[in-house]
Write a protein that holds these residues in place. Structure first.
Motif, PDB file in Angstrom:
ATOM      1  N   SER A   7       0.830  -1.217   0.000  1.00 44.01           N
ATOM      2  CA  SER A   7       0.000   0.000   0.000  1.00 44.01           C
ATOM      3  C   SER A   7       0.860   1.262   0.000  1.00 44.01           C
ATOM      4  N   GLY A   8       0.342   2.293  -0.671  1.00 44.01           N
ATOM      5  CA  GLY A   8       1.025   3.582  -0.660  1.00 44.01           C
ATOM      6  C   GLY A   8       2.353   3.529  -1.384  1.00 44.01           C
ATOM      7  N   GLY A   9       3.388   4.096  -0.746  1.00 40.96           N
ATOM      8  CA  GLY A   9       4.723   4.097  -1.339  1.00 40.96           C
ATOM      9  C   GLY A   9       5.057   5.396  -2.040  1.00 40.96           C
ATOM     10  N   PRO A  10       6.294   5.536  -2.507  1.00 36.33           N
ATOM     11  CA  PRO A  10       6.817   6.823  -2.998  1.00 36.33           C
ATOM     12  C   PRO A  10       6.200   7.336  -4.292  1.00 36.33           C
ATOM     13  N   SER A  11       5.521   6.497  -5.054  1.00 33.44           N
ATOM     14  CA  SER A  11       4.924   6.959  -6.311  1.00 33.44           C
ATOM     15  C   SER A  11       3.414   7.123  -6.223  1.00 33.44           C
ATOM     16  N   ASP A  12       2.856   6.943  -5.047  1.00 34.02           N
ATOM     17  CA  ASP A  12       1.404   6.960  -4.848  1.00 34.02           C
ATOM     18  C   ASP A  12       0.938   8.361  -4.464  1.00 34.02           C
ATOM     19  N   ASN A  13      -0.099   8.884  -5.145  1.00 32.96           N
ATOM     20  CA  ASN A  13      -0.613  10.224  -4.821  1.00 32.96           C
ATOM     21  C   ASN A  13      -1.992  10.172  -4.170  1.00 32.96           C
ATOM     22  N   ARG A  14      -2.345   9.006  -3.618  1.00 32.89           N
ATOM     23  CA  ARG A  14      -3.668   8.833  -3.030  1.00 32.89           C
ATOM     24  C   ARG A  14      -3.644   9.167  -1.528  1.00 32.89           C
TER      25      ARG A  14
END
Length: 333
Positions: free
Chosen positions: A307-314
């Protein structure tokens, strides 16, 4: 004499810190296809969250549809009564308290605040369907000893047009469930919700617009909070009820505080600093207030590693710098 001074000092320390005791430091625990395991819970404990919102779902086809479809074998496990119960059991085993928060999803993600019927017959059908839906989960909340039950989420037109129904529904819920009650009012609805006096918390989904900057600073955001905070505090005082942010969060993207409620597939650039600053600002603005009960971060997925991570914009703070901000504040409060 020295012993008396020491006791007084300890008492004063306790009194000064009492406003920080008992905050609800929560996450919104997103329903999944799968059962919850201990591995899914440990990341919640790692950020010092002590509450989780469990969110079973009912589905409606259109804004003017009166039938709520729920607890079916076509839904994901976590969206059903059985799944919600399993989630609660595992959370409770980990000493994490629970808010049961049944929610409605309208096809294609249409905003639930506009749910409105076109005839008296349709309104009565919706009321019957909603009562069945919500009492199903009120009974689950009582059976599972969930600490908080949320009677609805962002249903402004339903609330405004059918106030008598809601007052009667709260009475029926109270007979079924003995814990604390709230309602999750949208950020632009909370000051018009008519039944706060009958609940235990003033619940707000806190997606207030704060800044139009691409990357607003913490101070800019705290300044943006001031008029909203004053309005919220005034309502808390008027109703003599604590305020609970039933949802709060920001996307890790540019202009995150301009329209924080956006759930579309916006292609705004990834911006971790904006999300970090917005989290800091909300914690620094509210968590020390006596009238403020705490809140639930939106949102936290079961499969933490993916889930999430450095490329996620949510919205999720998982595996992002904002996760460390939550951990730091939740550890203190």
């Amino acid at each position: 004499m020295k012993q008396g001074i020491l006791l007084l000092f300890c008492f004063l320390q306790l009194a000064c810190s009492s406003q920080y005791v008992g905050k609800i430091n929560g996450v919104s625990f997103v329903a999944s296809r799968d059962q919850v395991t201990q591995n899914n819970i440990q990341p919640i404990k790692d950020v010092y969250a002590d509450h989780a919102a469990v969110m079973p779902f009912g589905f409606i086809r259109e804004l003017n549809s009166s039938e709520i479809i729920y607890n079916t074998d076509r839904q994901w496990f976590g969206e059903t009564r059985l799944g919600a119960r399993q989630y609660i059991e595992v959370l409770h085993k980990n000493k994490i308290k629970v808010m049961v928060k049944p929610q409605i999803w309208i096809w294609r993600g249409v905003f639930t605040g506009g749910l409105k019927m076109e005839s008296e017959e349709a309104w009565q059908a919706l009321e019957k369907s909603y009562e069945d839906f919500i009492l199903t989960y009120a009974a689950l909340a009582e059976e599972s000893k969930a600490e908080i039950f949320c009677i609805g989420t962002e249903l402004e037109q339903f609330v405004v047009n059918r106030p008598e129904f809601w007052n009667e529904l709260i009475g029926k819920i109270r007979k079924e469930y003995k814990g604390k009650l709230t309602y999750a009012a949208n950020w632009d609805e909370f000051d018009r919700t008519p039944f706060w006096e009958s609940l235990d918390f003033i619940g707000i989904d806190a997606y207030f617009p704060l800044s139009e900057a691409q990357t607003p600073s913490v101070e800019e955001l705290k300044e943006g909070w001031k008029p909203w905070k004053e309005k919220i505090a005034d309502l808390s005082k008027k109703e003599n009820k604590p305020v609970l942010f039933t949802e709060f969060g920001y996307r890790s993207m540019d202009y995150t505080a301009k329209k924080p409620w956006l759930v579309d597939r916006s292609e705004e650039g990834v911006n971790m600093i904006g999300q970090v600053n917005a989290k800091k600002a909300i914690f620094e603005s509210f968590w020390e207030e006596d009238w403020f009960a705490g809140g639930f971060v939106w949102k936290w997925f079961i499969n933490h590693e993916k889930s999430g991570g450095p490329s996620d914009n949510r919205f999720t703070p998982q595996n992002k710098p904002a996760q460390d901000i939550i951990k730091a504040f939740y550890k203190v409060y």
